[in-house]
Design a protein around this motif. Sequence first.
Motif, short mmCIF file in Angstrom:
data_model
loop_
_atom_site.label_atom_id
_atom_site.label_comp_id
_atom_site.label_asym_id
_atom_site.label_seq_id
_atom_site.Cartn_x
_atom_site.Cartn_y
_atom_site.Cartn_z
N ILE A 69 -38.96 -27.16 20.58
CA ILE A 69 -37.73 -27.68 19.98
C ILE A 69 -37.80 -27.80 18.47
O ILE A 69 -36.84 -28.20 17.82
CB ILE A 69 -37.34 -29.05 20.60
N MET A 159 -28.38 -30.60 16.36
CA MET A 159 -28.83 -31.97 16.08
C MET A 159 -27.75 -32.66 15.27
O MET A 159 -27.42 -32.20 14.18
CB MET A 159 -30.10 -31.95 15.26
N MET A 197 -30.06 -36.86 21.64
CA MET A 197 -31.42 -37.40 21.54
C MET A 197 -31.37 -38.88 21.95
O MET A 197 -30.35 -39.33 22.46
CB MET A 197 -31.94 -37.24 20.10
N GLY A 215 -36.96 -38.47 23.35
CA GLY A 215 -38.36 -38.83 23.12
C GLY A 215 -38.59 -40.33 23.14
O GLY A 215 -39.13 -40.89 24.10
N SER A 216 -38.18 -41.00 22.08
CA SER A 216 -38.58 -42.39 21.90
C SER A 216 -38.11 -43.35 23.01
O SER A 216 -38.81 -44.31 23.31
CB SER A 216 -38.19 -42.90 20.51
#
Length: 223
Positions: A69, A159, A197, A215-216
Amino acid sequence: MSVNEKNYKTILEKTAAVKATLVAVSKIKPVSDIKALYNLGQRDFGENYVQELVEKAAVLPEDIRWHFIGHLQSNKVKYIAPFVHLIHGVDSEKLLFEIDKQAQKNERVIDCLLQVHIAQEATKFGFDEEEARIFISGIQGYQQSGSLKHVRIRGLMGMASFTDDTHQLIREFEALSLLYKNLRSGNVNIDILSMGMSGDYELALRYGSTMVRVGSLLFGARV
Ligand SMILES: *Cc1c(COP(=O)(O)O)cnc(C)c1O
């Protein structure tokens, strides 16, 4: 284990509700975290750095689908070409031709997404909408004349801006979603819209995302 199982279940429910795919973004996180999420059933993982991806893939189960990515440099494609599942960030013809070449060497077809620049920030890579359209029709031309047979453009990746301004996020997601829909209705065969995200995945899903990269929320903040 340092995986947030509760968040994982929540995100899975929300993606499943709209038949979207969750890519767990494990960059900078240890192999043990990936294994923990793998043991909960997760198979799609995303990484940003070639060397890190190669090292992790070597020691983790073979049925993991690895998504690249990050920003991919042409001279590093060869390291991930044997096994990568989907390359999200194609942003130049040079890169696509290199992916094609390395895919051919490995006797496979590599799925790719075009990165489209939707954020206001000037630093992010990617095509603008018009460039993306032109690029895609160019690729169709190459493929009709028999080249680029080892890559398949599966869709778009974007994004959004790093902001709390929901209206701005909506504008950006809507713009990408509209481009995706327009391409699809104009006989471009694509089926993946990668957007969303940790901070904005719910909004992205509402605006048509078919693949979120989180992710986080799953692995905790990165330092
Ligand atoms: C790091 C990264 C993500 C995940 O970010 P989180 O905010 O931690 O969910 C998603 N997409 C790309 C391209 C990234 O680099």
